[in-house]
Design a protein around this motif. Sequence first.
Motif, short mmCIF file in Angstrom:
data_model
loop_
_atom_site.label_atom_id
_atom_site.label_comp_id
_atom_site.label_asym_id
_atom_site.label_seq_id
_atom_site.Cartn_x
_atom_site.Cartn_y
_atom_site.Cartn_z
N ARG A 105 108.41 75.29 -9.15
CA ARG A 105 107.49 77.15 -8.92
C ARG A 105 107.63 77.53 -10.21
O ARG A 105 106.40 77.87 -10.58
CB ARG A 105 108.50 77.70 -7.79
N ASP B 237 105.07 75.64 -12.18
CA ASP B 237 103.84 75.62 -11.66
C ASP B 237 103.07 73.96 -11.82
O ASP B 237 102.26 74.04 -11.68
CB ASP B 237 102.75 76.61 -12.04
N THR B 238 104.12 73.44 -10.67
CA THR B 238 103.91 71.82 -10.66
C THR B 238 104.43 71.60 -9.47
O THR B 238 105.21 72.42 -8.99
CB THR B 238 103.84 71.28 -11.51
N THR B 239 103.83 70.21 -8.75
CA THR B 239 104.49 70.31 -7.69
C THR B 239 105.48 68.93 -7.43
O THR B 239 106.28 68.55 -6.69
CB THR B 239 102.93 68.74 -6.66
N LYS C 122 105.41 84.38 -12.70
CA LYS C 122 103.85 84.15 -12.51
C LYS C 122 103.46 83.70 -11.74
O LYS C 122 104.05 83.03 -10.71
CB LYS C 122 103.69 83.10 -13.60
N PRO C 123 102.10 83.91 -10.95
CA PRO C 123 101.81 84.32 -10.24
C PRO C 123 101.33 82.12 -10.40
O PRO C 123 101.19 81.93 -11.54
CB PRO C 123 100.30 84.03 -10.09
N VAL C 124 101.65 81.45 -9.43
CA VAL C 124 101.23 80.27 -9.23
C VAL C 124 100.09 79.42 -8.62
O VAL C 124 99.09 80.76 -7.81
CB VAL C 124 102.49 79.02 -8.89
N GLY C 125 99.39 78.69 -9.09
CA GLY C 125 98.15 78.04 -7.85
C GLY C 125 98.49 77.26 -6.61
O GLY C 125 99.72 77.74 -6.31
N ASP C 126 98.05 76.36 -5.99
CA ASP C 126 98.37 75.48 -4.89
C ASP C 126 99.51 74.61 -5.33
O ASP C 126 98.93 73.07 -5.35
CB ASP C 126 96.80 75.38 -3.97
N ILE C 127 100.34 75.00 -5.70
CA ILE C 127 101.71 73.61 -5.11
C ILE C 127 102.52 73.55 -4.44
O ILE C 127 103.04 72.02 -3.86
CB ILE C 127 102.34 74.21 -6.54
N SER D 187 100.86 73.00 -0.63
CA SER D 187 101.10 72.80 0.51
C SER D 187 100.17 71.53 0.45
O SER D 187 100.67 70.71 -0.26
CB SER D 187 99.26 73.35 0.26
N ALA E 282 97.88 69.14 -1.48
CA ALA E 282 99.14 69.38 -2.67
C ALA E 282 99.58 68.65 -3.09
O ALA E 282 99.98 67.46 -3.85
CB ALA E 282 99.24 70.96 -3.05
#
Lengths: 102, 173
Positions: A53, A56-58, B122-127, B129, B132
């Motif tokens: 998190r 910001d990566t999977t 910080k706000p994050v994107g779609d990581i 789901s 993803a």
Amino acid sequence: MSGVPLVFYLGVSAAMFLLGLLGVMTRRNPLLLLLAVELMLNGANIALVGFSRHWDTTDGQIFALVVMVVAAAEVVIGLGLVVAVFRQRLQLNVDDLARLRG
Amino acid sequence: MGEQIVFGFAAAGAIGFSALVVALPGPFRATVSLIGALLSVAVIFVLLAAPFVAVIQVIVYAGAIVVLFLFVVAYLGERPLAGVADRLARYQVLAWIVVVVLAVQAVVVLATTRLAIREEPKPVGDIGSPEAIGRSFIDSYIVPFETTSLVLLIAAVGAVLLAKRAVQMERGR
């Protein structure tokens, strides 16, 4: 102030890992030892997902999923060993298992 | 504010149940405490924008793995195993020393690191789901993904072999 900073998650992660480590080193019953190993793996998983998190990566979540697979495999083999040992002799104590060596 | 309250409960649950897993004497109670710890960790995963990992945590860990543990505990009949020695292990002092040293180290590192981990996230994107995760597995982590299937296969074969050998030795006695 709405979110929780990452450092708190890492603190929980470290606490779980250390409790698991304490369990691994003090317990002599293989079942409880495996439970403590699960705690250690979960502590590591919290750190992995937390950094996932943070950056910001999977990727970290992928690692966490792989860790879960390894944990499942480890539990299957570990419990298989426990049951196999249990059927041979009636006392379960990892210190006695040193005799299986070699 | 809500997030902090939920995190507080989840963190307290995770640490509290973990302590119970390590402290409770019987394997059955320790296993049930482990369920609590694993569910608390699932809540933490949801807070960390990883809902898919949280769902897998509940299904695979709190579901399958713990049921396997409970099954073995029931099979062994809570026969305790290494009774007295479990509590007063020879290495207990050494274990505490190692744990305290590592805890101090963790606190020092977390307090002095230059990573921006003490700030507001910080706000994050779609990581988190399933989409993803699936994309990441197929795009960048296809080899580890296939390796995990091999690991699971070997583990299953190993478990069958262990069980078979145990049965054979029992017959031979």
